[in-house]
Design a protein around this motif. Structure first.
Motif, PDB file in Angstrom:
ATOM      1  N   VAL A   4     -12.588   1.535   7.484  1.00 25.72           N
ATOM      2  CA  VAL A   4     -12.083   0.223   7.862  1.00 25.72           C
ATOM      3  C   VAL A   4     -10.725   0.408   8.541  1.00 25.72           C
ATOM      4  O   VAL A   4      -9.761   0.856   7.916  1.00 25.72           O
ATOM      5  CB  VAL A   4     -11.954  -0.708   6.641  1.00 25.72           C
ATOM      6  CG1 VAL A   4     -11.346  -2.053   7.056  1.00 25.72           C
ATOM      7  CG2 VAL A   4     -13.317  -0.908   5.983  1.00 25.72           C
ATOM      8  N   GLY A   5     -10.654   0.066   9.809  1.00 28.83           N
ATOM      9  CA  GLY A   5      -9.382   0.118  10.519  1.00 28.83           C
ATOM     10  C   GLY A   5      -8.537  -1.096  10.191  1.00 28.83           C
ATOM     11  O   GLY A   5      -9.071  -2.181   9.955  1.00 28.83           O
ATOM     12  N   PHE A   6      -7.225  -0.901  10.171  1.00 26.64           N
ATOM     13  CA  PHE A   6      -6.360  -2.051   9.877  1.00 26.64           C
ATOM     14  C   PHE A   6      -5.013  -1.896  10.567  1.00 26.64           C
ATOM     15  O   PHE A   6      -4.572  -0.806  10.905  1.00 26.64           O
ATOM     16  CB  PHE A   6      -6.189  -2.236   8.368  1.00 26.64           C
ATOM     17  CG  PHE A   6      -5.139  -1.347   7.742  1.00 26.64           C
ATOM     18  CD1 PHE A   6      -3.934  -1.875   7.293  1.00 26.64           C
ATOM     19  CD2 PHE A   6      -5.365   0.020   7.588  1.00 26.64           C
ATOM     20  CE1 PHE A   6      -2.975  -1.063   6.710  1.00 26.64           C
ATOM     21  CE2 PHE A   6      -4.411   0.834   6.999  1.00 26.64           C
ATOM     22  CZ  PHE A   6      -3.210   0.293   6.557  1.00 26.64           C
ATOM     23  N   THR A  41      -4.640  -4.191  19.899  1.00 32.82           N
ATOM     24  CA  THR A  41      -5.716  -3.358  19.387  1.00 32.82           C
ATOM     25  C   THR A  41      -6.838  -4.201  18.799  1.00 32.82           C
ATOM     26  O   THR A  41      -8.025  -3.889  18.978  1.00 32.82           O
ATOM     27  CB  THR A  41      -5.174  -2.385  18.323  1.00 32.82           C
ATOM     28  OG1 THR A  41      -4.148  -1.584  18.907  1.00 32.82           O
ATOM     29  CG2 THR A  41      -6.269  -1.489  17.785  1.00 32.82           C
ATOM     30  N   THR A  42      -6.490  -5.275  18.114  1.00 36.60           N
ATOM     31  CA  THR A  42      -7.508  -6.165  17.567  1.00 36.60           C
ATOM     32  C   THR A  42      -8.349  -6.753  18.683  1.00 36.60           C
ATOM     33  O   THR A  42      -9.584  -6.854  18.573  1.00 36.60           O
ATOM     34  CB  THR A  42      -6.862  -7.299  16.757  1.00 36.60           C
ATOM     35  OG1 THR A  42      -5.830  -6.773  15.925  1.00 36.60           O
ATOM     36  CG2 THR A  42      -7.893  -8.009  15.896  1.00 36.60           C
ATOM     37  N   VAL A 101      -8.242   3.209   7.745  1.00 37.81           N
ATOM     38  CA  VAL A 101      -7.777   3.981   8.890  1.00 37.81           C
ATOM     39  C   VAL A 101      -6.614   3.231   9.529  1.00 37.81           C
ATOM     40  O   VAL A 101      -6.759   2.085   9.968  1.00 37.81           O
ATOM     41  CB  VAL A 101      -8.908   4.193   9.912  1.00 37.81           C
ATOM     42  CG1 VAL A 101      -8.386   4.965  11.126  1.00 37.81           C
ATOM     43  CG2 VAL A 101     -10.077   4.920   9.265  1.00 37.81           C
ATOM     44  N   ASN A 102      -5.476   3.878   9.592  1.00 35.04           N
ATOM     45  CA  ASN A 102      -4.278   3.260  10.154  1.00 35.04           C
ATOM     46  C   ASN A 102      -4.361   3.236  11.677  1.00 35.04           C
ATOM     47  O   ASN A 102      -4.416   4.277  12.322  1.00 35.04           O
ATOM     48  CB  ASN A 102      -3.042   4.049   9.697  1.00 35.04           C
ATOM     49  CG  ASN A 102      -1.791   3.620  10.429  1.00 35.04           C
ATOM     50  OD1 ASN A 102      -1.596   2.435  10.696  1.00 35.04           O
ATOM     51  ND2 ASN A 102      -0.948   4.582  10.771  1.00 35.04           N
ATOM     52  N   LEU A 103      -4.346   2.042  12.250  1.00 35.87           N
ATOM     53  CA  LEU A 103      -4.353   1.878  13.698  1.00 35.87           C
ATOM     54  C   LEU A 103      -3.044   1.289  14.210  1.00 35.87           C
ATOM     55  O   LEU A 103      -2.958   0.878  15.363  1.00 35.87           O
ATOM     56  CB  LEU A 103      -5.513   0.962  14.119  1.00 35.87           C
ATOM     57  CG  LEU A 103      -6.915   1.469  13.788  1.00 35.87           C
ATOM     58  CD1 LEU A 103      -7.958   0.455  14.222  1.00 35.87           C
ATOM     59  CD2 LEU A 103      -7.182   2.810  14.464  1.00 35.87           C
ATOM     60  N   GLN A 104      -2.026   1.257  13.350  1.00 33.48           N
ATOM     61  CA  GLN A 104      -0.755   0.627  13.702  1.00 33.48           C
ATOM     62  C   GLN A 104       0.029   1.488  14.676  1.00 33.48           C
ATOM     63  O   GLN A 104       0.354   2.640  14.389  1.00 33.48           O
ATOM     64  CB  GLN A 104       0.079   0.383  12.447  1.00 33.48           C
ATOM     65  CG  GLN A 104       1.381  -0.344  12.698  1.00 33.48           C
ATOM     66  CD  GLN A 104       1.131  -1.739  13.234  1.00 33.48           C
ATOM     67  OE1 GLN A 104       0.480  -2.538  12.576  1.00 33.48           O
ATOM     68  NE2 GLN A 104       1.653  -2.021  14.415  1.00 33.48           N
TER      69      GLN A 104
END
Length: 539
Positions: free
Chosen positions: A380-382, A468-469, A415-418
């Motif tokens: 799960v990306g966040f 990104t979202t 999963v860090n997408l920041q």
């Protein structure tokens, strides 16, 4: 001439006076004020500086220079200038108010509040001060409290339309868009300054979007190009500016990306319809951020995709196209958002296809292999914040502390997408024993084509709306979006019509994050328990 609104005439008169005496301080002051009114901000700033050098003790000039410095974002300089004015005239209400605005814009809310409290104690009948205190509280995120101060400002001066407009924005943010729209309309009718009217019309358009009045909203939204607005973009014209009545069949149409990166992606929802409208004998050229070139070229092979060039000239943002040679013959041009006036006038005009952007299949396969090699848990990306968290933008994102309940969901790897610096938050998560993995070998801010591939390899994305979202949702990735009541891309629905793959998780109210975080945690636990979360192997 300034008194009758002839700023261009005032520039000519000041120029003539300065030819006779280039050391005439008041002429430079008039020149500066006139240039600012015409939108020539950088030259206005230089004229103010010349006036201050010649008349260093003229506090009116210093105050005006401070206002322009604040408008241009030179907050440190503006603060120094206002402090200098206050030292000479401690009781100057306007200067104190302007200083409070600078402190607010620098996110120094408590200092601004203390300053305003002291000045209001001496000037309790000043509608201006009560309004400014309201803006400080609303920018800080204390929306409900700010209503009290805007209403007091209007009680003292019912004709103070800026306070009415500010109150309207708060109403919308608190989930009362109908009342907000009524207040904005009243403020527009009572305003006289072009910049204020254009600002209010832009806010009105977003409120109409929230209410689902798309036909009216996107007509009103054209106010965003009003030259009186500092943030208005001036586009280089190629051919004729497109209007909804123009026949596109067989035409060569240039479309400019506009607003932020996320908006460029969201507005691109209609590109397929535009290509169909132009037909096989026409051509569509798209000028977009260079970070999106590869992704859009793959997704729309019939488009001719270029990057745009953005520059600031004389205080105005200008955008043109990097053609890499002689410009082609173009019949019509338009900013991309304006096309909604024809192609997205109602909810029924939004397609239900899950994706309109296509990630690189080889890179998607690569990231699936990487993710599967870690473990069998759903990935799960966040994200939790925007790169720009200045001023009032910060109030639209939950504090990282509140993500801990979601990140503690069993059976999920997050999963860090920041993008940007998030080392402090990741250290906080690690200290709390939370499982967060940052993918190696990818620039999450710059390499957006690979970001699209990584998102497409995930099982789920959970985040507020960021660039990104938008990419994940446009690629058809199952995306759970945390949205406040004033999220205009909802367009009056319980989802995001541009993105059929989005599931909306609305907050209970402005700044009320705990409830929505708990609902996400519960929904995620249910998905994992029922294996409803898409697995990478099955995707």
């Amino acid at each position: 001439m300034l008194a009758v609104g002839d700023a261009a005439g005032a520039v000519k008169a000041a120029t003539a006076a300065l030819k006779l005496d280039e050391n005439h301080g008041q002429a430079w002051h008039v020149m500066a004020i006139a240039l600012e009114k015409t939108g020539n901000l950088q030259n206005a700033f230089a004229a103010f500086e010349a006036a201050v050098k010649l008349l260093p003790d003229d506090w009116a000039i210093i105050d005006d220079l401070g206002s322009l410095a604040n408008r241009l974002g030179y907050l440190d300089l503006a603060e120094k200038l206002y402090q200098k004015c206050l030292a000479a005239d401690p009781g100057n209400l306007d200067v104190a108010n302007n200083l409070a605005c600078v402190l607010r814009d620098a996110n120094r809310y408590d200092e601004a509040i203390e300053l305003l409290k002291a000045v209001i104690a001496a000037h309790p009948q000043s509608a201006l001060l009560w309004n400014t205190l309201g803006t400080v509280l609303s920018d800080k995120g204390d929306m409900e409290q700010s209503v009290i101060f805007f209403e007091e400002s209007l009680r003292l001066d019912p004709g103070f339309q800026k306070a009415r407009y500010n109150l309207a924005n708060v109403r919308v943010a608190l989930g009362e868009p109908e009342q907000g729209l009524a207040d904005i309309n009243k403020a527009i009718r009572g305003s006289r300054l072009p910049m204020e009217i254009a600002t209010m019309k832009t806010a009105k358009a977003l409120t109409q979007m929230i209410l689902g009045d798309l036909a009216g909203a996107f007509e009103t939204y054209e106010a965003r190009f009003d030259p009186s607005l500092k943030e208005a973009v001036a586009f280089h014209a190629f051919g004729k500016r497109w209007s909804p009545d123009d026949d596109l069949q067989g035409a060569t149409l240039l479309i400019y990306g506009e607003q932020g990166l996320g908006d460029e992606i969201l507005f691109a929802n209609l590109l397929g319809d535009v290509i169909d409208a132009v037909g096989p004998d026409g051509r569509v050229l798209l000028a977009i951020s260079d970070r999106l070139l590869t992704l859009f070229s793959r997704s729309y092979p019939t488009l001719v995709v270029h990057s745009y060039r953005t520059q600031s000239r004389l205080g105005r943002t200008e955008r043109s196209v990097e053609f890499g040679g002689e410009a082609p013959a173009i019949d019509l041009w338009t900013p991309i958002g304006s096309l909604f006036r024809r192609f997205r006038r109602a909810k029924a005009q939004f397609p239900d296809t899950p994706a309109f952007l296509k990630a690189d299949p080889d890179r998607v396969a690569h990231w699936r292999d990487v993710l599967q090699s870690r473990n069998a848990a759903p990935k799960v990306g966040f994200m939790w914040k925007s790169l720009n968290m200045n001023g009032s933008r910060a109030r639209g994102f939950s504090p990282f502390d509140l993500w801990q309940s979601v990140l503690g969901t069993k059976g999920v790897e997050f999963v860090n997408l920041q993008y940007g610096d998030c080392s402090a938050e990741l250290a906080q998560a690690q200290a709390a024993g939370l499982d967060v993995w940052t993918p190696p070998g990818i620039d999450l801010k710059q390499d957006l084509d690979d970001v699209a591939a990584l998102c497409s390899a995930l099982d789920l994305m959970v985040a507020p709306m960021t660039a990104t979202t938008n990419i994940a949702a446009a690629c058809g990735v199952p995306t759970w979006v945390i949205a406040a009541p004033d999220a205009w891309p909802r367009f009056g629905t319980d989802g995001f019509p541009c993105y059929p793959s989005v599931r909306l998780f609305p907050t209970d109210g402005f700044g009320q994050w705990s409830g929505v975080m708990e609902r996400i945690k519960q929904a995620l636990s249910e998905e994992v328990a029922g294996r409803g979360v898409r697995t990478a192997a099955a995707a």
